[in-house]
Design an enzyme around this catalytic site. Structure first.
Site, PDB file in Angstrom:
ATOM      1  N   SER A   5     -17.288   7.831  -3.125  1.00 13.22           N
ATOM      2  CA  SER A   5     -15.577   8.114  -3.577  1.00 13.22           C
ATOM      3  C   SER A   5     -15.331   8.398  -2.015  1.00 13.22           C
ATOM      4  O   SER A   5     -13.387   8.362  -2.505  1.00 13.22           O
ATOM      5  CB  SER A   5     -15.250   8.358  -4.193  1.00 13.22           C
ATOM      6  N   ASN A  39     -16.889  18.844 -10.843  1.00 16.03           N
ATOM      7  CA  ASN A  39     -15.885  18.508 -12.133  1.00 16.03           C
ATOM      8  C   ASN A  39     -14.844  19.711 -12.153  1.00 16.03           C
ATOM      9  O   ASN A  39     -13.631  18.688 -12.292  1.00 16.03           O
ATOM     10  CB  ASN A  39     -16.514  17.897 -13.105  1.00 16.03           C
ATOM     11  N   HIS A  67      24.868 -10.936 -20.509  1.00 23.54           N
ATOM     12  CA  HIS A  67      23.581 -12.075 -20.575  1.00 23.54           C
ATOM     13  C   HIS A  67      24.083 -13.096 -18.818  1.00 23.54           C
ATOM     14  O   HIS A  67      24.178 -14.495 -18.148  1.00 23.54           O
ATOM     15  CB  HIS A  67      24.254 -13.671 -21.421  1.00 23.54           C
ATOM     16  N   SER A  90      15.239 -15.606   8.965  1.00 21.74           N
ATOM     17  CA  SER A  90      13.553 -17.169   8.829  1.00 21.74           C
ATOM     18  C   SER A  90      13.545 -16.966   9.594  1.00 21.74           C
ATOM     19  O   SER A  90      14.133 -17.959  10.779  1.00 21.74           O
ATOM     20  CB  SER A  90      14.113 -18.034   7.701  1.00 21.74           C
ATOM     21  N   LYS A 132      19.697 -17.938   7.703  1.00 21.47           N
ATOM     22  CA  LYS A 132      19.078 -16.993   6.802  1.00 21.47           C
ATOM     23  C   LYS A 132      18.861 -15.874   6.822  1.00 21.47           C
ATOM     24  O   LYS A 132      18.936 -15.074   7.850  1.00 21.47           O
ATOM     25  CB  LYS A 132      18.086 -17.380   6.291  1.00 21.47           C
ATOM     26  N   GLU A 134      13.863  -7.596  -2.036  1.00 18.17           N
ATOM     27  CA  GLU A 134      12.472  -8.204  -2.855  1.00 18.17           C
ATOM     28  C   GLU A 134      11.526  -7.750  -3.593  1.00 18.17           C
ATOM     29  O   GLU A 134      10.922  -7.831  -4.428  1.00 18.17           O
ATOM     30  CB  GLU A 134      12.300  -9.472  -2.991  1.00 18.17           C
ATOM     31  N   TYR A 167     -16.487  14.939 -18.322  1.00 14.25           N
ATOM     32  CA  TYR A 167     -15.900  14.836 -17.181  1.00 14.25           C
ATOM     33  C   TYR A 167     -17.230  13.093 -17.387  1.00 14.25           C
ATOM     34  O   TYR A 167     -18.556  13.440 -17.895  1.00 14.25           O
ATOM     35  CB  TYR A 167     -17.133  15.333 -16.508  1.00 14.25           C
TER      36      TYR A 167
HETATM   37  N1  ARG Z   1     -16.846  11.989  -6.827  1.00 15.77           N
HETATM   38  C1  ARG Z   1     -16.431  12.459  -8.105  1.00 15.77           C
HETATM   39  C2  ARG Z   1     -15.282  12.356  -8.506  1.00 15.77           C
HETATM   40  O1  ARG Z   1     -14.267  11.650  -7.897  1.00 15.77           O
HETATM   41  C3  ARG Z   1     -16.176  13.670  -8.225  1.00 15.77           C
HETATM   42  C4  ARG Z   1     -16.931  14.002  -9.241  1.00 15.77           C
HETATM   43  C5  ARG Z   1     -18.782  14.277  -9.653  1.00 15.77           C
HETATM   44  N2  ARG Z   1     -19.039  15.031 -10.429  1.00 15.77           N
HETATM   45  C6  ARG Z   1     -20.243  14.629 -10.928  1.00 15.77           C
HETATM   46  N3  ARG Z   1     -20.693  15.725 -11.962  1.00 15.77           N
HETATM   47  N4  ARG Z   1     -21.222  13.989 -11.241  1.00 15.77           N
HETATM   48  O2  ARG Z   1     -14.693  11.738 -10.234  1.00 15.77           O
END
Ligand code: ARG
Length: 467
Positions: free
Chosen positions: A28, A115, A161, A282, A288, A295, A322
């Site tokens: 991530s 976590n 309306h 435009s 324009k 928008e 988690y």
């Molecule tokens: N990158 C993980 C997330 O965003 C962090 C937590 C990971 N915890 C685990 N038990 N693998 O959720």
């Protein structure tokens, strides 16, 4: 891919490193690097608490603190070596900390898990966004108040309306959005108050046997108190959903105002002129001037609501506590927050810069028999007709004016009498649009004096920071 190096943080029980695809789906860091400042703040608070509770030495805590400051400056200086193999921001920072301070870094994760770490980081990030949204909304409300102030008694058509219904004032229309955006401010404030409990110290899910001081970390990170249940602390993302819910409602409001600006600025309406600063040209049609910003703001609800539905769907049915599914909570919230802030800033600029065309507003207000209700009300008040009958008489007169191609006010008294003998020339006093709006003095009505009172009330509330 078994030749890959085992993960330095959790590889103890593994014989080989991950497959490249495993690494790609697992990582991530590509997006959660945005949490670096929150992650470092959380780690600093945790390390200081561990030392104060006697769980690590002051010397180690000091080394960790200094090392984290070095990491912070490396990231902010753009020289931090982010690594996909280290999965996420938490392990990237900890691994680098180890390179900088050595063994002490390994003590930072005592009584903590990724976590509760990710839960506290993300909560702080969302909390900052809730604050930023309130500030941006405050600026937009000020811009709307300025517009309302300059045209508190300018008459314009009120629509139902999208057909001309009854005259209202420009100020009243602007103030309708002030009410909406002020409620949005309230929603972000409410969500912020509820989310301001600290998950740090919940550890993996069950709490810890170390004598930690959760009040101390909660206080250091600006939370009101620690979360009371360790499972809930690491498992819920309702704070992000509340933020998204408030963002989606706000984006819906923005979308409606944007739509009105698109319509009003068109050649067919010409009720407002948008500034060049918030319009585009435009490439083929030289004449324009397009309301592109309006928008785009109108469209932002799509992705913001999409993010909301996306996160609800990720969270639905997840057993406590988690699960890795929850890593999918961030990108959509980041995207929604970024786009909300952009839309709010663009709307504020557009509203600040736009010009309401007073004469065109007045002319449009007088069209479409907009004072027909005033005529019906007059028949009720002066001739004591039941409203339904007054409605019918007025309808006859509207049809007559339509046939003649004129306004109600252009009919003669004799013509009016043909619909109801009791009508006198006093009726003309209510047929003008200025009289119409001036008469609507009921609380919340469009009369200029009401509008001015509301402007004053909101200015006061903003000054006292009540919104
Ligand atoms: N990158 C993980 C997330 O965003 C962090 C937590 C990971 N915890 C685990 N038990 N693998 O959720």
């Amino acid at each position: 891919m078994t030749d890959k190096i085992r993960n330095a943080m959790w590889g103890g029980r593994f014989a080989s490193g991950p497959d490249a695809i495993m690494e790609a789906i697992n990582a991530s860091i590509g997006f959660d690097k945005r949490l670096y400042a929150q992650d470092i703040a959380g780690s600093r608070a945790h390390a200081a608490m561990l030392a104060s509770a006697g769980i690590i030495t002051d010397k180690d805590a000091e080394a960790i603190r200094e090392g984290l400051l070095t990491v912070l400056s490396e990231i902010e200086g753009g020289e931090f070596p982010f690594s996909t193999a280290l999965e996420d921001i938490h392990m990237n920072i900890e691994a680098r900390l180890k390179e900088i301070v050595g063994e002490a870094a390994g003590r930072l994760h005592t009584a903590r898990s990724r976590n509760d770490q990710v839960a506290v980081d993300f909560r702080m990030w969302v909390r900052d966004q809730a604050d930023a949204a309130q500030a941006a909304l405050g600026a937009l409300v000020r811009a709307l108040l300025a517009q309302a102030d300059s045209g508190a008694d300018w008459v314009m058509p009120g629509f139902t309306h999208l057909q001309v219904a009854q005259p209202v004032t420009w100020g009243h229309h602007m103030m309708a959005y002030v009410e909406m955006f002020a409620r949005d401010i309230g929603r972000f404030a409410d969500a912020r108050a509820r989310m301001n409990e600290c998950p740090l110290g919940a550890a993996a899910l069950a709490g810890t046997s170390f004598p930690i001081d959760r009040d101390m970390t909660a206080r250091a990170l600006g939370f009101d108190r620690p979360c009371a249940n360790s499972l809930d602390a690491v498992a819920d993302r309702d704070f992000a959903l509340e933020f998204l819910g408030a963002a989606a409602i706000c984006a819906m409001h923005l979308s409606r105002l944007a739509e009105e600006l698109v319509i009003w600025s068109s050649a067919q309406f010409r009720l407002v002129t948008l500034s060049d600063r918030f319009s585009t040209g435009s490439s083929i049609m030289p004449q324009k001037k397009n309301p592109d910003a309006a928008e785009l703001i109108r469209a932002k609800i799509g992705r913001i609501l999409g993010a909301t539905v996306g996160l609800f769907t990720v969270m639905k049915g997840l057993p406590l506590a988690y699960s890795k599914d929850m890593q999918e909570d961030k990108e959509q919230v980041f995207d929604a927050a970024d786009n909300l802030m952009l839309a709010l800033a663009a709307m504020e600029g557009m509203v600040r810069d736009m010009t309401a065309n007073r004469d065109a507003l007045r002319a449009a207000a007088a069209s479409g028999f907009s004072t027909a209700t005033d005529l019906a009300d007059w028949l009720v008040r002066e001739l004591n007709l039941p409203f339904r009958e007054a409605h019918h008489v007025t309808g006859t007169l509207v049809a007559m004016a339509e046939r003649k191609g004129c306004d109600l006010a252009d009919l003669s008294v004799d013509e009016m009498k043909s619909a109801h003998a009791g009508i006198t020339d006093k009726v003309f006093s209510v047929l003008g649009v200025e009289n119409s709006v001036a008469s609507r003095t009921s609380y919340g009505g469009t009369a200029p004096q009401n509008v001015r009172a509301q402007i004053a009330r909101w200015k006061e509330r903003l000054k006292e920071r009540l919104v």
